[in-house]
Write a protein that holds these residues in place. Structure first.
Motif, short mmCIF file in Angstrom:
data_model
loop_
_atom_site.label_atom_id
_atom_site.label_comp_id
_atom_site.label_asym_id
_atom_site.label_seq_id
_atom_site.Cartn_x
_atom_site.Cartn_y
_atom_site.Cartn_z
N ASN A 1 0.85 -1.19 0.00
CA ASN A 1 0.00 0.00 0.00
C ASN A 1 0.88 1.23 0.00
N ALA A 2 0.39 2.27 -0.63
CA ALA A 2 1.06 3.57 -0.65
C ALA A 2 -0.03 4.63 -0.59
N GLY A 3 0.35 5.89 -0.65
CA GLY A 3 -0.63 6.96 -0.59
C GLY A 3 -0.19 8.15 -1.41
N ASN A 4 -1.11 9.10 -1.60
CA ASN A 4 -0.63 10.40 -2.03
C ASN A 4 0.05 11.04 -0.82
N LEU A 5 0.57 12.24 -0.95
CA LEU A 5 1.36 12.79 0.14
C LEU A 5 0.52 12.97 1.41
N ALA A 6 -0.71 13.46 1.26
CA ALA A 6 -1.57 13.62 2.42
C ALA A 6 -1.88 12.28 3.07
N GLY A 7 -2.12 11.25 2.26
CA GLY A 7 -2.41 9.93 2.80
C GLY A 7 -1.24 9.35 3.57
N ALA A 8 -0.03 9.54 3.04
CA ALA A 8 1.15 9.03 3.73
C ALA A 8 1.42 9.81 5.01
N MET A 9 1.19 11.11 4.99
CA MET A 9 1.41 11.91 6.19
C MET A 9 0.42 11.53 7.29
N TRP A 10 -0.83 11.24 6.91
CA TRP A 10 -1.80 10.78 7.92
C TRP A 10 -1.34 9.48 8.55
#
Length: 236
Positions: free
Chosen positions: A49-58
């Motif tokens: 799993n990965a995220g956009n930047l906001a998703g990864a920061m959360w």
């Protein structure tokens, strides 16, 4: 098809962040960044799993830095440029992304039957916007622009761009990175203060974005594409 239960019938969100839609509509080639929180181990972004930047920061704020030492020994934020093209069966549903499956220790754990859905559609890249509250996080995150992705190893291209038939995504290597120490700076753990303040959280995302831009000035700006996963279209 009997989907996992959900109160959310549809999710079409245009979110800010870092992708270029190189051709419009489902089946178009998408090029954007995904981010992953990781320790010192190095391995390609397959079955993760990965995220956009906001998703990864959360994820860092909600699950990692609340522990000392950080969860799983995570000490850096990685950035990959990915190119994505949906498999043909998913394109026929009018979608560029499928459901966002969870990967735990590189094993797909749902929602639903991963093997069955990959057999039905092909090895699609999945996404979920945080605002949809499905499948996770299922409570308000205070990162309204967050997106998470699933990257199935069976869809990874060995060379060239994704076709939607032989493969569905390609990725840069090695990834760019910012360490948690660099990110937090002199503020240390105080960098993560005000976890339930969306404005404070947006500032944290902007700090991280500026840090990647400073460290990697030759990397292009890539806005994030809409996460077009649609519950009804996908499961029925």
């Amino acid at each position: 098809v009997q989907p996992p239960s959900s109160d959310f019938g549809e999710n079409v969100s245009a979110l800010d962040g870092h992708a270029a839609n190189l051709s419009s509509g489902a089946g178009g080639l998408l090029c954007f960044y995904v981010y992953r929180a990781q320790g010192t181990a190095n391995y390609p972004p397959k079955n993760i799993n990965a995220g956009n930047l906001a998703g990864a920061m959360w994820y860092l704020q909600h699950e990692v830095v609340i522990q000392d030492p950080p969860k799983f020994g995570i000490n850096r934020l990685l950035r990959y440029k990915v190119e994505v093209r949906a498999p043909v069966a998913l394109q026929k549903k009018g979608l560029s992304f499928g459901v966002r499956f969870a990967y735990d220790s590189q094993l797909c754990t749902g929602p639903g039957d991963c093997t069955k859905e990959y057999g039905r559609y092909g090895y699609f890249v999945g996404c979920n916007s945080f605002d949809s509250l499905y499948p996770y996080p299922d409570v308000p995150s205070y990162y309204p622009d967050g997106i998470w992705y699933s990257l199935p190893g069976g869809g990874a291209c060995t060379k060239g761009l994704p076709t939607g038939t032989s493969c569905t995504y390609s990725h840069s290597w090695p990834p760019e990175e910012v360490t948690l120490e660099e990110l937090q700076g002199k503020a240390g753990a105080g960098f993560w203060a005000d976890a339930e303040d969306p404005i404070a959280n947006l500032r944290k995302v902007n700090v991280a974005a500026a840090m990647f831009a400073t460290k990697y000035p030759k990397s292009p700006h890539l806005p994030t594409p809409a996460c077009d996963f649609d519950f009804k279209k996908f499961w029925y």
